[in-house]
Enzyme design. Structure first.
Site, PDB file in Angstrom:
ATOM      1  N   ARG A  68       0.619  -1.504  -0.328  1.00 20.40           N
ATOM      2  CA  ARG A  68      -0.071   0.089  -0.298  1.00 20.40           C
ATOM      3  C   ARG A  68       0.871   0.912   0.125  1.00 20.40           C
ATOM      4  O   ARG A  68      -0.208   2.686  -0.796  1.00 20.40           O
ATOM      5  CB  ARG A  68      -1.406   0.110   1.387  1.00 20.40           C
ATOM      6  CG  ARG A  68      -1.316   1.348   1.490  1.00 20.40           C
ATOM      7  CD  ARG A  68      -2.924   0.519   2.299  1.00 20.40           C
ATOM      8  NE  ARG A  68      -3.494   2.151   2.470  1.00 20.40           N
ATOM      9  CZ  ARG A  68      -3.947   3.021   3.286  1.00 20.40           C
ATOM     10  NH1 ARG A  68      -3.633   2.619   4.597  1.00 20.40           N
ATOM     11  NH2 ARG A  68      -5.185   3.982   2.906  1.00 20.40           N
ATOM     12  N   HIS A  72       0.639   4.451  -2.882  1.00 21.94           N
ATOM     13  CA  HIS A  72       1.050   5.792  -2.330  1.00 21.94           C
ATOM     14  C   HIS A  72       1.931   6.550  -2.106  1.00 21.94           C
ATOM     15  O   HIS A  72       1.539   8.037  -3.318  1.00 21.94           O
ATOM     16  CB  HIS A  72       0.387   6.026  -0.951  1.00 21.94           C
ATOM     17  CG  HIS A  72      -0.668   5.020  -0.090  1.00 21.94           C
ATOM     18  ND1 HIS A  72      -1.448   6.031   1.096  1.00 21.94           N
ATOM     19  CD2 HIS A  72      -2.021   4.439  -0.798  1.00 21.94           C
ATOM     20  CE1 HIS A  72      -2.866   5.367   0.943  1.00 21.94           C
ATOM     21  NE2 HIS A  72      -3.439   4.570  -0.284  1.00 21.94           N
ATOM     22  N   ASP A  80       8.474   8.535  -5.753  1.00 20.67           N
ATOM     23  CA  ASP A  80       9.856   9.445  -5.858  1.00 20.67           C
ATOM     24  C   ASP A  80      10.076   9.202  -4.022  1.00 20.67           C
ATOM     25  O   ASP A  80      10.793  10.340  -3.436  1.00 20.67           O
ATOM     26  CB  ASP A  80       9.084  10.762  -5.691  1.00 20.67           C
ATOM     27  CG  ASP A  80       8.980  11.402  -5.229  1.00 20.67           C
ATOM     28  OD1 ASP A  80       7.454  10.699  -4.219  1.00 20.67           O
ATOM     29  OD2 ASP A  80       8.681  12.614  -5.233  1.00 20.67           O
ATOM     30  N   SER A  82       8.073   9.944  -1.415  1.00 27.86           N
ATOM     31  CA  SER A  82       7.507  11.140  -0.769  1.00 27.86           C
ATOM     32  C   SER A  82       7.063  10.696   1.037  1.00 27.86           C
ATOM     33  O   SER A  82       6.943  11.335   1.469  1.00 27.86           O
ATOM     34  CB  SER A  82       6.777  12.409  -1.500  1.00 27.86           C
ATOM     35  OG  SER A  82       5.945  11.356  -2.935  1.00 27.86           O
ATOM     36  N   ASN A 100      -3.592   9.544   5.474  1.00 29.17           N
ATOM     37  CA  ASN A 100      -2.527   8.073   5.274  1.00 29.17           C
ATOM     38  C   ASN A 100      -3.152   7.326   5.741  1.00 29.17           C
ATOM     39  O   ASN A 100      -2.584   6.416   5.476  1.00 29.17           O
ATOM     40  CB  ASN A 100      -0.996   8.766   6.439  1.00 29.17           C
ATOM     41  CG  ASN A 100      -1.482   8.735   7.610  1.00 29.17           C
ATOM     42  OD1 ASN A 100      -2.722   7.836   8.376  1.00 29.17           O
ATOM     43  ND2 ASN A 100      -1.125   9.699   8.694  1.00 29.17           N
ATOM     44  N   HIS A 197      -5.609  -5.404  -2.513  1.00 31.22           N
ATOM     45  CA  HIS A 197      -7.054  -5.896  -1.578  1.00 31.22           C
ATOM     46  C   HIS A 197      -7.132  -6.930  -1.199  1.00 31.22           C
ATOM     47  O   HIS A 197      -7.922  -7.463  -0.291  1.00 31.22           O
ATOM     48  CB  HIS A 197      -8.125  -4.454  -1.847  1.00 31.22           C
ATOM     49  CG  HIS A 197      -8.260  -3.650  -1.703  1.00 31.22           C
ATOM     50  ND1 HIS A 197      -8.736  -2.579  -1.833  1.00 31.22           N
ATOM     51  CD2 HIS A 197      -6.808  -2.803  -1.316  1.00 31.22           C
ATOM     52  CE1 HIS A 197      -8.023  -0.519  -1.764  1.00 31.22           C
ATOM     53  NE2 HIS A 197      -7.433  -1.626  -1.477  1.00 31.22           N
ATOM     54  N   ASP A 241     -10.713  -9.543   2.413  1.00 34.22           N
ATOM     55  CA  ASP A 241     -11.063 -10.639   2.077  1.00 34.22           C
ATOM     56  C   ASP A 241     -10.416 -11.594   2.982  1.00 34.22           C
ATOM     57  O   ASP A 241     -10.396 -11.923   4.114  1.00 34.22           O
ATOM     58  CB  ASP A 241     -10.038 -11.385   0.752  1.00 34.22           C
ATOM     59  CG  ASP A 241      -9.095 -11.839   1.101  1.00 34.22           C
ATOM     60  OD1 ASP A 241      -8.407 -11.816   1.853  1.00 34.22           O
ATOM     61  OD2 ASP A 241      -8.781 -12.043  -0.410  1.00 34.22           O
TER      62      ASP A 241
HETATM   63  C1  HEM Z   1      -8.810   1.415  -6.248  1.00 31.59           C
HETATM   64  C2  HEM Z   1      -8.578   2.619  -6.045  1.00 31.59           C
HETATM   65  C3  HEM Z   1      -7.853   2.441  -4.487  1.00 31.59           C
HETATM   66  C4  HEM Z   1      -8.861   2.470  -2.755  1.00 31.59           C
HETATM   67  C5  HEM Z   1     -10.472   3.479  -3.122  1.00 31.59           C
HETATM   68  C6  HEM Z   1      -7.899   1.736  -2.056  1.00 31.59           C
HETATM   69  C7  HEM Z   1      -8.323   2.355  -0.689  1.00 31.59           C
HETATM   70  C8  HEM Z   1      -8.000   2.218   0.363  1.00 31.59           C
HETATM   71  C9  HEM Z   1      -8.298   2.690   1.912  1.00 31.59           C
HETATM   72  C10 HEM Z   1     -10.003   2.805   2.588  1.00 31.59           C
HETATM   73  C11 HEM Z   1      -7.801   1.243   2.386  1.00 31.59           C
HETATM   74  C12 HEM Z   1      -8.293   1.144   3.634  1.00 31.59           C
HETATM   75  C13 HEM Z   1      -7.295   2.260   4.059  1.00 31.59           C
HETATM   76  C14 HEM Z   1      -7.843   1.960   6.383  1.00 31.59           C
HETATM   77  O1  HEM Z   1      -8.758   2.042   6.405  1.00 31.59           O
HETATM   78  O2  HEM Z   1      -6.985   1.742   7.630  1.00 31.59           O
HETATM   79  C15 HEM Z   1      -6.762   0.604   2.114  1.00 31.59           C
HETATM   80  C16 HEM Z   1      -5.802  -0.498   2.082  1.00 31.59           C
HETATM   81  C17 HEM Z   1      -5.310  -1.297   1.155  1.00 31.59           C
HETATM   82  N1  HEM Z   1      -4.675  -0.343  -0.370  1.00 31.59           N
HETATM   83 FE1  HEM Z   1      -5.355   0.722  -0.760  1.00 31.59          FE
HETATM   84  N2  HEM Z   1      -7.124   1.546  -2.436  1.00 31.59           N
HETATM   85  C18 HEM Z   1      -7.096   1.686  -3.753  1.00 31.59           C
HETATM   86  C19 HEM Z   1      -5.570   1.027  -4.398  1.00 31.59           C
HETATM   87  C20 HEM Z   1      -4.950   0.532  -3.918  1.00 31.59           C
HETATM   88  C21 HEM Z   1      -4.302   0.110  -5.061  1.00 31.59           C
HETATM   89  C22 HEM Z   1      -4.045   0.460  -6.710  1.00 31.59           C
HETATM   90  C23 HEM Z   1      -3.150  -0.931  -4.647  1.00 31.59           C
HETATM   91  C24 HEM Z   1      -1.792  -1.411  -4.419  1.00 31.59           C
HETATM   92  C25 HEM Z   1      -1.079  -2.011  -5.236  1.00 31.59           C
HETATM   93  C26 HEM Z   1      -4.412  -0.852  -2.544  1.00 31.59           C
HETATM   94  C27 HEM Z   1      -3.262  -1.945  -1.792  1.00 31.59           C
HETATM   95  C28 HEM Z   1      -3.730  -1.758  -0.517  1.00 31.59           C
HETATM   96  C29 HEM Z   1      -3.421  -2.206   0.842  1.00 31.59           C
HETATM   97  C30 HEM Z   1      -2.252  -3.214   0.355  1.00 31.59           C
HETATM   98  C31 HEM Z   1      -4.171  -2.082   1.950  1.00 31.59           C
HETATM   99  C32 HEM Z   1      -4.587  -2.725   2.912  1.00 31.59           C
HETATM  100  C33 HEM Z   1      -3.553  -1.954   4.073  1.00 31.59           C
HETATM  101  C34 HEM Z   1      -2.785  -2.754   5.337  1.00 31.59           C
HETATM  102  O3  HEM Z   1      -3.130  -3.475   6.196  1.00 31.59           O
HETATM  103  O4  HEM Z   1      -2.096  -1.965   6.415  1.00 31.59           O
HETATM  104  N3  HEM Z   1      -5.025   0.187  -3.019  1.00 31.59           N
HETATM  105  N4  HEM Z   1      -7.275   0.891   0.152  1.00 31.59           N
HETATM  106  C1  LIG Z   2      -1.370   9.747   9.743  1.00 31.32           C
HETATM  107  O1  LIG Z   2      -2.268  11.159  10.786  1.00 31.32           O
HETATM  108  C2  LIG Z   2      -2.422  10.936  11.862  1.00 31.32           C
HETATM  109  C3  LIG Z   2      -3.331  12.579  12.017  1.00 31.32           C
HETATM  110  O2  LIG Z   2      -4.175  12.335  10.436  1.00 31.32           O
HETATM  111  C4  LIG Z   2      -1.577  10.521  12.946  1.00 31.32           C
HETATM  112  O3  LIG Z   2      -1.774  10.325  14.066  1.00 31.32           O
HETATM  113  C5  LIG Z   2      -0.558   9.133  13.066  1.00 31.32           C
HETATM  114  O4  LIG Z   2       0.582   9.533  12.994  1.00 31.32           O
HETATM  115  C6  LIG Z   2      -0.094   9.548  11.572  1.00 31.32           C
HETATM  116  N1  LIG Z   2       0.462   8.139  11.098  1.00 31.32           N
HETATM  117  C7  LIG Z   2       1.211   7.543  10.736  1.00 31.32           C
HETATM  118  C8  LIG Z   2       1.686   6.393   9.978  1.00 31.32           C
HETATM  119  O5  LIG Z   2       2.350   8.387   9.690  1.00 31.32           O
END
Ligand code: HEM
Ligand SMILES: *[C@@H]1O[C@H](CO)[C@@H](O)[C@H](O)[C@H]1NC(C)=O
Ligand SMILES: *[C@@H]1O[C@H](CO)[C@@H](O)[C@H](O)[C@H]1NC(C)=O
Length: 320
Positions: A68, A72, A80, A82, A100, A197, A241
């Site tokens: 993820r 980003h 880069d 960032s 984030n 996902h 999933d």
């Molecule tokens: C299609 C548009 C996408 C949206 C709207 C989206 C949005 C999100 C959101 C909201 C989360 C959960 C964050 C949270 O609640 O903590 C998430 C998790 C994640 N996203 Fe996406 N995402 C998108 C595409 C992608 C892409 C392209 C990748 C990588 C190639 C990706 C990889 C991941 C992974 C691996 C997680 C799980 C992170 C974890 O368990 O720490 N996502 N995403």
């Molecule tokens: C993500 O942003 C929140 C503030 O919105 C901050 O409290 C948190 O530490 C940040 N997470 C990381 C991994 O930097």
């Protein structure tokens, strides 16, 4: 070590030449290339692989964090590094945006960077480390093996406001197609990338819109599961999933059963424009893997800061 390198490098160069002829990808030229570190840091990839392997042995959920974070990084100002920068007293960085959304895995990148600085100081960029780490994470979680070019340089800008360019979890299929289209991806590539996902979790705050949104396409039993998760608060985690640490096509099977977690997940099956692609990946995991790796290579090459347009940070959290 020396004599091993002396034996291996000429062999690798020979292999690269053949690969170059059959693949048409440039090696060793300016900009991104395969084998970019072959002379300057031949064990770079291995060092990253070992670091990620050890980290995932201790905590398999970090695979999702690394994948993820790379996404980003690439979607904001190109790949880069960032996303890795910490905020300073005059600047709030991307990672401190509410968007984030619980990014994880920074320590793994720091760890790899430290080892690489010992082996080949000032050579391997943080953006490349993150791209390589994400690739290893895909593989170690059970996904496809693939090669990515390297040579990304690290940028110096990381602004909280840039995170507006990340897709919101409430977007529908046509909005996702449009947004990924702006980065040069087809609808099919967008659906394949969303398959990331297949690993990881979302927090309640990312999907609670679905509990009240009656037009949303959600299985009624699964709706209870989601609201049950949310009863523990906004930060409660819901796996995407049924196999949260395994890279497979269960994500697409879930969409067919209307058990996608985010609006942006379920919309891929709900929308006629992408449903056929979801069905294809649900039916044929090998096809998903092929498309996913191709799209990941493309994502890893988004707008890199080549040559003198960037730097190689000594510490991934700070500009030099
Ligand atoms: C299609 C548009 C996408 C949206 C709207 C989206 C949005 C999100 C959101 C909201 C989360 C959960 C964050 C949270 O609640 O903590 C998430 C998790 C994640 N996203 Fe996406 N995402 C998108 C595409 C992608 C892409 C392209 C990748 C990588 C190639 C990706 C990889 C991941 C992974 C691996 C997680 C799980 C992170 C974890 O368990 O720490 N996502 N995403
Ligand atoms: C993500 O942003 C929140 C503030 O919105 C901050 O409290 C948190 O530490 C940040 N997470 C990381 C991994 O930097
Ligand atoms: C997707 O969202 C946009 C903007 O909110 C809306 O105009 C469009 O009708 C939606 N498409 C579908 C298929 O719901």
């Amino acid at each position: 070590m020396k004599s091993y390198q002396n034996m291996v490098i000429p062999k690798l160069l020979g292999v690269l030449l053949v690969l170059e002829m059959i693949s048409g990808i440039r090696f060793g030229a300016d900009g991104l290339s395969m084998g970019y570190y072959i002379m300057s840091c031949p064990f770079a990839e291995q060092i990253v692989r070992n670091t990620v392997t050890r980290a995932l042995q201790a905590d398999p959920t970090l695979a999702a964090g690394l994948i993820r974070m790379h996404f980003h990084d690439c979607f904001i100002e190109g790949c880069d590094g960032s996303v890795l920068l910490d905020s300073t007293k005059d600047n709030t960085a991307e990672k401190d945006s509410p968007a984030n959304l619980s990014l994880r895995g920074f320590e793994v990148i720091d760890d790899a960077k430290k080892k690489l600085e010992q082996q080949c100081p000032g050579v391997v960029s943080c953006a490349d480390i993150l791209a390589m780490a994400a690739k290893e994470a895909v593989f170690l979680a059970g996904g496809p093996v693939y090669m990515i070019p390297n040579g990304r340089k690290d940028g110096t800008r990381s602004r909280i406001e840039d995170t507006m360019n990340l897709p919101a979890p409430t977007l529908n299929a046509s909005e996702l197609i449009k947004m990924f289209g702006q980065h040069g991806f087809t609808a099919r590539e967008m659906v394949a990338l969303s398959g990331a996902h297949t690993v990881g979790v979302a927090r309640c705050s990312s999907f609670k819109n679905r509990l009240s949104d009656s037009v949303d396409n959600l299985d009624s039993i699964f709706a209870k599961q989601l609201s049950n998760t949310c009863s523990a608060g906004d930060n409660a985690e819901q796996p995407f999933d049924s196999t949260r640490n395994t890279f497979d096509n269960a994500y697409y099977n879930g969409l067919q059963k209307k058990t996608g977690v985010l609006t942006s997940d379920q919309t891929l099956f709900a929308s006629a424009s992408t449903r056929g692609i979801v069905n294809g990946y649900a039916f044929n995991q090998a096809m998903f893997f092929i498309d996913f790796q191709q799209a990941m290579v493309k994502m890893s090459m988004l707008d890199p800061k080549e040559g003198s347009k960037g730097e190689v940070r000594g510490n991934c959290r700070k500009i030099n």
